[in-house]
Design a protein around this motif. Sequence first.
Motif, PDB file in Angstrom:
ATOM      1  N   ASN B  26       0.815  -1.036  -0.167  1.00 58.69           N
ATOM      2  CA  ASN B  26       0.173   0.108  -0.119  1.00 58.69           C
ATOM      3  C   ASN B  26       0.803   1.047   0.169  1.00 58.69           C
ATOM      4  OD1 ASN B  26      -1.685   2.179   0.600  1.00 58.69           O
ATOM      5  ND2 ASN B  26      -3.018   0.533   1.766  1.00 58.69           N
ATOM      6  N   VAL B  28       0.171   4.456   0.722  1.00 57.79           N
ATOM      7  CA  VAL B  28       0.227   5.156   1.816  1.00 57.79           C
ATOM      8  C   VAL B  28       0.927   4.796   2.895  1.00 57.79           C
ATOM      9  CG1 VAL B  28      -1.542   6.256   3.494  1.00 57.79           C
ATOM     10  CG2 VAL B  28      -2.084   6.234   1.202  1.00 57.79           C
ATOM     11  N   HIS B  29       0.912   3.428   2.990  1.00 57.08           N
ATOM     12  CA  HIS B  29       1.731   2.809   4.407  1.00 57.08           C
ATOM     13  C   HIS B  29       3.203   3.385   3.940  1.00 57.08           C
ATOM     14  CE1 HIS B  29      -1.591  -0.371   5.082  1.00 57.08           C
ATOM     15  NE2 HIS B  29      -2.018   0.674   5.442  1.00 57.08           N
ATOM     16  N   ILE B  32       3.895   6.525   5.131  1.00 60.65           N
ATOM     17  CA  ILE B  32       4.372   6.511   6.558  1.00 60.65           C
ATOM     18  C   ILE B  32       5.470   6.109   7.025  1.00 60.65           C
ATOM     19  CG2 ILE B  32       3.413   5.885   8.910  1.00 60.65           C
ATOM     20  CD1 ILE B  32       0.553   5.434   7.802  1.00 60.65           C
ATOM     21  N   PHE B  33       5.956   4.908   6.651  1.00 60.68           N
ATOM     22  CA  PHE B  33       7.286   4.554   6.892  1.00 60.68           C
ATOM     23  C   PHE B  33       8.339   5.495   6.349  1.00 60.68           C
ATOM     24  CE2 PHE B  33       5.226   0.457   7.433  1.00 60.68           C
ATOM     25  CZ  PHE B  33       5.486   0.340   8.629  1.00 60.68           C
ATOM     26  N   VAL B  67       4.091  15.652   2.774  1.00 60.80           N
ATOM     27  CA  VAL B  67       2.550  15.886   2.848  1.00 60.80           C
ATOM     28  C   VAL B  67       2.324  16.095   1.370  1.00 60.80           C
ATOM     29  CG1 VAL B  67       1.157  17.912   3.226  1.00 60.80           C
ATOM     30  CG2 VAL B  67       2.669  17.206   5.027  1.00 60.80           C
ATOM     31  N   LEU B  68       2.958  16.543   0.411  1.00 56.48           N
ATOM     32  CA  LEU B  68       2.663  16.663  -0.706  1.00 56.48           C
ATOM     33  C   LEU B  68       2.712  15.188  -1.380  1.00 56.48           C
ATOM     34  CD1 LEU B  68       4.677  19.995  -2.085  1.00 56.48           C
ATOM     35  CD2 LEU B  68       2.251  19.547  -1.991  1.00 56.48           C
ATOM     36  N   VAL B  70       1.726  12.535  -0.174  1.00 59.11           N
ATOM     37  CA  VAL B  70       0.466  11.897   0.446  1.00 59.11           C
ATOM     38  C   VAL B  70      -0.766  12.680  -0.487  1.00 59.11           C
ATOM     39  CG1 VAL B  70      -0.955  11.293   2.523  1.00 59.11           C
ATOM     40  CG2 VAL B  70       1.586  11.571   2.506  1.00 59.11           C
ATOM     41  N   PHE B  71      -0.574  13.783  -0.523  1.00 60.79           N
ATOM     42  CA  PHE B  71      -1.520  14.638  -1.244  1.00 60.79           C
ATOM     43  C   PHE B  71      -1.812  14.076  -2.650  1.00 60.79           C
ATOM     44  CE2 PHE B  71      -2.966  18.397  -3.523  1.00 60.79           C
ATOM     45  CZ  PHE B  71      -4.174  18.779  -2.767  1.00 60.79           C
ATOM     46  N   MET B  74      -3.355  10.393  -2.723  1.00 59.87           N
ATOM     47  CA  MET B  74      -4.759  10.554  -2.403  1.00 59.87           C
ATOM     48  C   MET B  74      -5.387  10.330  -3.786  1.00 59.87           C
ATOM     49  SD  MET B  74      -5.581  11.571   1.109  1.00 59.87           S
ATOM     50  CE  MET B  74      -4.739  12.722   1.229  1.00 59.87           C
ATOM     51  N   LEU B  75      -4.958  11.314  -4.668  1.00 53.47           N
ATOM     52  CA  LEU B  75      -5.560  11.499  -6.041  1.00 53.47           C
ATOM     53  C   LEU B  75      -5.615  10.312  -6.891  1.00 53.47           C
ATOM     54  CD1 LEU B  75      -4.644  15.381  -6.295  1.00 53.47           C
ATOM     55  CD2 LEU B  75      -6.801  14.429  -5.419  1.00 53.47           C
ATOM     56  N   VAL B  78      -5.516   4.274  -4.905  1.00 53.91           N
ATOM     57  CA  VAL B  78      -4.554   3.307  -4.088  1.00 53.91           C
ATOM     58  C   VAL B  78      -4.959   1.846  -4.203  1.00 53.91           C
ATOM     59  CG1 VAL B  78      -3.721   2.910  -1.881  1.00 53.91           C
ATOM     60  CG2 VAL B  78      -4.138   5.261  -2.623  1.00 53.91           C
ATOM     61  N   GLU B  79      -6.181   1.436  -4.252  1.00 55.94           N
ATOM     62  CA  GLU B  79      -6.649   0.053  -4.205  1.00 55.94           C
ATOM     63  C   GLU B  79      -5.916  -0.702  -5.350  1.00 55.94           C
ATOM     64  OE1 GLU B  79      -9.285   2.502  -4.015  1.00 55.94           O
ATOM     65  OE2 GLU B  79      -9.277   2.365  -1.565  1.00 55.94           O
TER      66      GLU B  79
END
Lengths: 344, 173
Positions: B26, B28-29, B32-33, B67-68, B70-71, B74-75, B78-79
């Motif tokens: 994923n 997004v994960h 985070i790491f 942050v950018l 992740v921004f 999200m667009l 991800v699935e």
Amino acid sequence: MEFAINYVILPLVKIGIILAVLPLLVAAITLAERKVIAFMQVRLGPMRVGPWGLLQPIADPIKLLLKEDIIPARADKWVFVAAPIITLIPAFIVFAVIPFGPTINVLGTPVTLYVTDLNIGVLYVLSISSIGVLGIILAGWASNSKYPLLGALRSAAQMVSYEVALGFSIMGVLMLSETLSLVGIVEAQRSSGLWYVFLQPVAFVLFFICGVAETNRAPFDLPEAESELVAGFHTEYSGFRFSLFFLAEYANMITVSAMAVTLFLGGWLRPFPNVEALAFLDLIPGILWFAIKVVVFLYFYMWFRASWPRYRYDQLMKVGWQFLLPLAIANVIVTAILALIFRG
Amino acid sequence: MLELALFYIFGTIAVVSAILVITQHNVVHSAIFLAGTLLSVAGIFLALNAEFLAGVQVIVYVGGILVLFVFVIMLIAVERSTFERQFNRQWKIALITSAILIGELVYVVYQGRDTFVLAEPAVPLVQGAAGNSQQVGMGLYTTYLLPFEIASILLLVAIVGAVVLAKKKTQTE
């Protein structure tokens, strides 16, 4: 022994006090906010719990903690749980460098009224609080729902945009104080005999506008606009997890107010610290001056919320990039030139 | 002693989360790491008494760039990315080339190990309240002014290029 007291016991005690007082303060602010806005709208506000609704801040957390903790079925559970924590921790650890008052004597030992005095204090506050937005975005994404995602996107764009102008507005102060340490900035204001709000009025206004935007408060509360996004990034959060976001937002309000007081209003100093005739004002201890100034800023937050309608999204971006940022850069340039002329 | 312990703690966190960044399915994960890696690098800077660098590391990389990231993530969907294969068919060749590259690196470090040792400063690098930030500022604007300005012009070119690319697309559509 001396080492243990100065570097282990005292800091732990101070951290304990901050961690205990901050949530209580947030509870008090929620009641104050509801009362102030109610009076401004010729209502009475909460009246049922206790005399004049004074016990409302106790009833609210109890209700929040007793609510069912809902995690949406299609949510990314791991991120959903981590997001409020990622938002809350930076909001709390920022208080490690905020100077609440001068050094005082407790039983013959000098005690500083701040946890630590970092030589990169301002940078520390900016960098730590910039992590908080990550939690908000992740919350919106992990909920796997439309409104939170929209709220999170708005929040990310808004916070990144206004962070730039916020940083530039602080630079004027840094050029005058010649230090990044928050204690150093207050001391510099004492030695110059003037609060920096008088030397940097433009930067002060810019800082507070950007600070309100950074905390997602009215009139910049698009990320949680009730009327269009239900509640924005925390729509799917309930009970305890919601209260973590709530706590972080109000703690951030206190941070912005405390930073504004430290940078522009002389921190714990009395008004006009160089005027001898006003020396009687020193009877009020420094920490109380600090608290009074912070409360004034928190009152402004509530006043804004009661008075102004929310910005539209395009207006928000226009104000941030086309007005606040150029003004902040111009302020930096003018300050640099003037400092060069007067200081040689 | 304390510095060494801190280095190993932060170094371990940095390396482990860097590995997790590329192995997570994923995106997004992974992000985070990546935050974990960047923050522990900031920790290493702090252990080396480079406070200014640590602060800038957090504010620029975590507060800005991540942050950018992740921004943008999200667009996109991800699935779908979670079902994609993580390794393509060329992994054998890639393994060999990267092994050669690592070998070269180890050889260079081993050969030049004497030149990597920095001279111990006579006076402690951090002094007084403004210490580290002041030194970085003085260094950037006096000794290293030209490289600093060249780097900023490079960034400016990149920004202008990005704007031009984005503009062209909207006009042709």
